[in-house]
Design a protein around this motif. Structure first.
Motif, PDB file in Angstrom:
ATOM      1  N   ILE A 111     -67.848 -44.604 -36.991  1.00 37.84           N
ATOM      2  CA  ILE A 111     -67.940 -46.060 -37.136  1.00 37.84           C
ATOM      3  C   ILE A 111     -69.401 -46.491 -37.066  1.00 37.84           C
ATOM      4  CG2 ILE A 111     -67.275 -48.291 -36.158  1.00 37.84           C
ATOM      5  CD1 ILE A 111     -64.823 -46.783 -37.150  1.00 37.84           C
ATOM      6  N   ALA A 112     -70.136 -45.938 -36.121  1.00 34.54           N
ATOM      7  CA  ALA A 112     -71.550 -46.287 -35.961  1.00 34.54           C
ATOM      8  C   ALA A 112     -72.330 -46.009 -37.236  1.00 34.54           C
ATOM      9  CB  ALA A 112     -72.149 -45.508 -34.788  1.00 34.54           C
ATOM     10  N   LYS A 113     -72.073 -44.878 -37.844  1.00 33.44           N
ATOM     11  CA  LYS A 113     -72.770 -44.527 -39.087  1.00 33.44           C
ATOM     12  C   LYS A 113     -72.461 -45.546 -40.179  1.00 33.44           C
ATOM     13  CE  LYS A 113     -73.478 -40.777 -42.338  1.00 33.44           C
ATOM     14  NZ  LYS A 113     -73.119 -39.418 -42.733  1.00 33.44           N
ATOM     15  N   GLU A 114     -71.214 -45.967 -40.258  1.00 31.55           N
ATOM     16  CA  GLU A 114     -70.789 -46.917 -41.284  1.00 31.55           C
ATOM     17  C   GLU A 114     -71.407 -48.308 -41.104  1.00 31.55           C
ATOM     18  OE1 GLU A 114     -68.925 -46.497 -44.068  1.00 31.55           O
ATOM     19  OE2 GLU A 114     -68.885 -44.354 -43.650  1.00 31.55           O
ATOM     20  N   ILE A 115     -71.593 -48.719 -39.860  1.00 31.84           N
ATOM     21  CA  ILE A 115     -72.115 -50.079 -39.641  1.00 31.84           C
ATOM     22  C   ILE A 115     -73.611 -50.095 -39.301  1.00 31.84           C
ATOM     23  CG2 ILE A 115     -69.851 -50.961 -39.002  1.00 31.84           C
ATOM     24  CD1 ILE A 115     -70.884 -51.126 -36.098  1.00 31.84           C
ATOM     25  N   GLY A 116     -74.231 -48.933 -39.267  1.00 31.96           N
ATOM     26  CA  GLY A 116     -75.683 -48.871 -39.090  1.00 31.96           C
ATOM     27  C   GLY A 116     -76.182 -49.056 -37.675  1.00 31.96           C
ATOM     28  N   MET A 170     -68.952 -55.019 -38.891  1.00 35.18           N
ATOM     29  CA  MET A 170     -67.661 -54.616 -38.314  1.00 35.18           C
ATOM     30  C   MET A 170     -66.511 -55.383 -38.966  1.00 35.18           C
ATOM     31  SD  MET A 170     -68.195 -54.047 -34.245  1.00 35.18           S
ATOM     32  CE  MET A 170     -69.683 -54.970 -33.899  1.00 35.18           C
ATOM     33  N   VAL A 171     -66.702 -56.676 -39.167  1.00 30.39           N
ATOM     34  CA  VAL A 171     -65.678 -57.488 -39.819  1.00 30.39           C
ATOM     35  C   VAL A 171     -65.373 -56.925 -41.204  1.00 30.39           C
ATOM     36  CG1 VAL A 171     -65.260 -59.758 -40.861  1.00 30.39           C
ATOM     37  CG2 VAL A 171     -66.120 -59.606 -38.516  1.00 30.39           C
ATOM     38  N   LYS A 172     -66.409 -56.575 -41.926  1.00 28.26           N
ATOM     39  CA  LYS A 172     -66.225 -56.001 -43.264  1.00 28.26           C
ATOM     40  C   LYS A 172     -65.593 -54.610 -43.179  1.00 28.26           C
ATOM     41  CE  LYS A 172     -68.639 -55.038 -47.554  1.00 28.26           C
ATOM     42  NZ  LYS A 172     -69.912 -55.098 -48.268  1.00 28.26           N
ATOM     43  N   TYR A 173     -66.094 -53.776 -42.291  1.00 26.25           N
ATOM     44  CA  TYR A 173     -65.593 -52.402 -42.168  1.00 26.25           C
ATOM     45  C   TYR A 173     -64.117 -52.366 -41.790  1.00 26.25           C
ATOM     46  CZ  TYR A 173     -64.965 -47.625 -40.694  1.00 26.25           C
ATOM     47  OH  TYR A 173     -64.465 -46.350 -40.564  1.00 26.25           O
ATOM     48  N   PHE A 174     -63.744 -53.150 -40.790  1.00 26.18           N
ATOM     49  CA  PHE A 174     -62.361 -53.156 -40.313  1.00 26.18           C
ATOM     50  C   PHE A 174     -61.462 -54.077 -41.141  1.00 26.18           C
ATOM     51  CE2 PHE A 174     -64.501 -51.901 -36.237  1.00 26.18           C
ATOM     52  CZ  PHE A 174     -63.913 -50.653 -36.125  1.00 26.18           C
ATOM     53  N   ASP A 175     -62.063 -54.786 -42.099  1.00 24.13           N
ATOM     54  CA  ASP A 175     -61.327 -55.725 -42.945  1.00 24.13           C
ATOM     55  C   ASP A 175     -60.516 -56.686 -42.076  1.00 24.13           C
ATOM     56  OD1 ASP A 175     -60.470 -56.929 -45.289  1.00 24.13           O
ATOM     57  OD2 ASP A 175     -58.740 -55.602 -45.496  1.00 24.13           O
ATOM     58  N   CYS A 176     -61.233 -57.331 -41.170  1.00 27.51           N
ATOM     59  CA  CYS A 176     -60.589 -58.229 -40.214  1.00 27.51           C
ATOM     60  C   CYS A 176     -61.316 -59.562 -40.201  1.00 27.51           C
ATOM     61  CB  CYS A 176     -60.588 -57.610 -38.821  1.00 27.51           C
ATOM     62  SG  CYS A 176     -62.230 -57.434 -38.073  1.00 27.51           S
ATOM     63  N   ASP A 177     -60.769 -60.502 -39.474  1.00 26.78           N
ATOM     64  CA  ASP A 177     -61.418 -61.793 -39.258  1.00 26.78           C
ATOM     65  C   ASP A 177     -62.296 -61.699 -38.013  1.00 26.78           C
ATOM     66  OD1 ASP A 177     -60.094 -63.053 -41.385  1.00 26.78           O
ATOM     67  OD2 ASP A 177     -58.358 -63.482 -40.113  1.00 26.78           O
ATOM     68  N   TYR A 178     -63.275 -62.556 -37.963  1.00 29.18           N
ATOM     69  CA  TYR A 178     -64.139 -62.668 -36.795  1.00 29.18           C
ATOM     70  C   TYR A 178     -63.299 -62.844 -35.537  1.00 29.18           C
ATOM     71  CZ  TYR A 178     -67.839 -64.736 -33.881  1.00 29.18           C
ATOM     72  OH  TYR A 178     -68.708 -65.011 -32.875  1.00 29.18           O
ATOM     73  N   ASP A 179     -62.262 -63.662 -35.642  1.00 28.65           N
ATOM     74  CA  ASP A 179     -61.394 -63.936 -34.488  1.00 28.65           C
ATOM     75  C   ASP A 179     -60.715 -62.671 -33.968  1.00 28.65           C
ATOM     76  OD1 ASP A 179     -62.046 -66.592 -34.677  1.00 28.65           O
ATOM     77  OD2 ASP A 179     -60.213 -67.158 -35.739  1.00 28.65           O
ATOM     78  N   ASP A 180     -60.453 -61.721 -34.849  1.00 27.82           N
ATOM     79  CA  ASP A 180     -59.805 -60.478 -34.421  1.00 27.82           C
ATOM     80  C   ASP A 180     -60.668 -59.698 -33.425  1.00 27.82           C
ATOM     81  OD1 ASP A 180     -57.612 -60.981 -36.067  1.00 27.82           O
ATOM     82  OD2 ASP A 180     -58.496 -59.891 -37.746  1.00 27.82           O
ATOM     83  N   LEU A 181     -61.969 -59.885 -33.510  1.00 30.14           N
ATOM     84  CA  LEU A 181     -62.868 -59.204 -32.575  1.00 30.14           C
ATOM     85  C   LEU A 181     -63.073 -59.984 -31.277  1.00 30.14           C
ATOM     86  CD1 LEU A 181     -65.667 -58.020 -35.034  1.00 30.14           C
ATOM     87  CD2 LEU A 181     -64.099 -56.560 -33.756  1.00 30.14           C
ATOM     88  N   PHE A 182     -63.002 -61.310 -31.350  1.00 34.65           N
ATOM     89  CA  PHE A 182     -63.420 -62.119 -30.204  1.00 34.65           C
ATOM     90  C   PHE A 182     -62.309 -62.874 -29.479  1.00 34.65           C
ATOM     91  CE2 PHE A 182     -67.210 -61.476 -32.748  1.00 34.65           C
ATOM     92  CZ  PHE A 182     -68.054 -60.990 -31.782  1.00 34.65           C
ATOM     93  N   ASP A 183     -61.133 -62.924 -30.053  1.00 37.23           N
ATOM     94  CA  ASP A 183     -60.034 -63.621 -29.393  1.00 37.23           C
ATOM     95  C   ASP A 183     -59.149 -62.633 -28.672  1.00 37.23           C
ATOM     96  OD1 ASP A 183     -60.917 -66.047 -30.338  1.00 37.23           O
ATOM     97  OD2 ASP A 183     -59.388 -66.216 -31.905  1.00 37.23           O
ATOM     98  N   LYS A 184     -58.548 -63.075 -27.583  1.00 36.79           N
ATOM     99  CA  LYS A 184     -57.609 -62.229 -26.869  1.00 36.79           C
ATOM    100  C   LYS A 184     -56.408 -61.973 -27.775  1.00 36.79           C
ATOM    101  CE  LYS A 184     -58.899 -63.510 -22.226  1.00 36.79           C
ATOM    102  NZ  LYS A 184     -58.492 -64.001 -20.924  1.00 36.79           N
ATOM    103  N   LEU A 185     -56.059 -60.717 -27.907  1.00 39.26           N
ATOM    104  CA  LEU A 185     -54.923 -60.359 -28.771  1.00 39.26           C
ATOM    105  C   LEU A 185     -53.639 -60.312 -27.978  1.00 39.26           C
ATOM    106  CD1 LEU A 185     -56.553 -57.527 -30.892  1.00 39.26           C
ATOM    107  CD2 LEU A 185     -56.279 -59.921 -31.482  1.00 39.26           C
TER     108      LEU A 185
END
Length: 74
Positions: free
Chosen positions: A30-35, A59-74
């Protein structure tokens, strides 16, 4: 304010770990992919540091997710 930052780091770290686990890739890949370094990913998951905006956007682009997916409680 300090408590809010701690909660932010915890939520972000938990969500990032879940996304990495779901992707079936390791932190190094993952680190390699996002630099960034694998250590940076580890630090983000553990809450010892926060990613720069450029890495968040990657990360949003790599995981094909929304910003909220990273920062909101799931």
């Amino acid at each position: 304010m300090k408590e809010l930052r701690k909660d932010f780091k915890s939520v972000f770290g938990d969500n990032l770990k879940k996304m990495i686990d779901f992707s079936e890739k390791n932190q190094r890949e993952i680190a390699k992919e996002i630099g960034c370094s694998q250590k940076s990913i580890s630090n983000w998951i553990n809450g010892t540091s926060q990613p720069k905006m450029e890495h968040i956007l990657r990360m949003v682009k790599y995981f094909d997710c929304d910003y909220d997916d990273l920062f909101d409680k799931l």
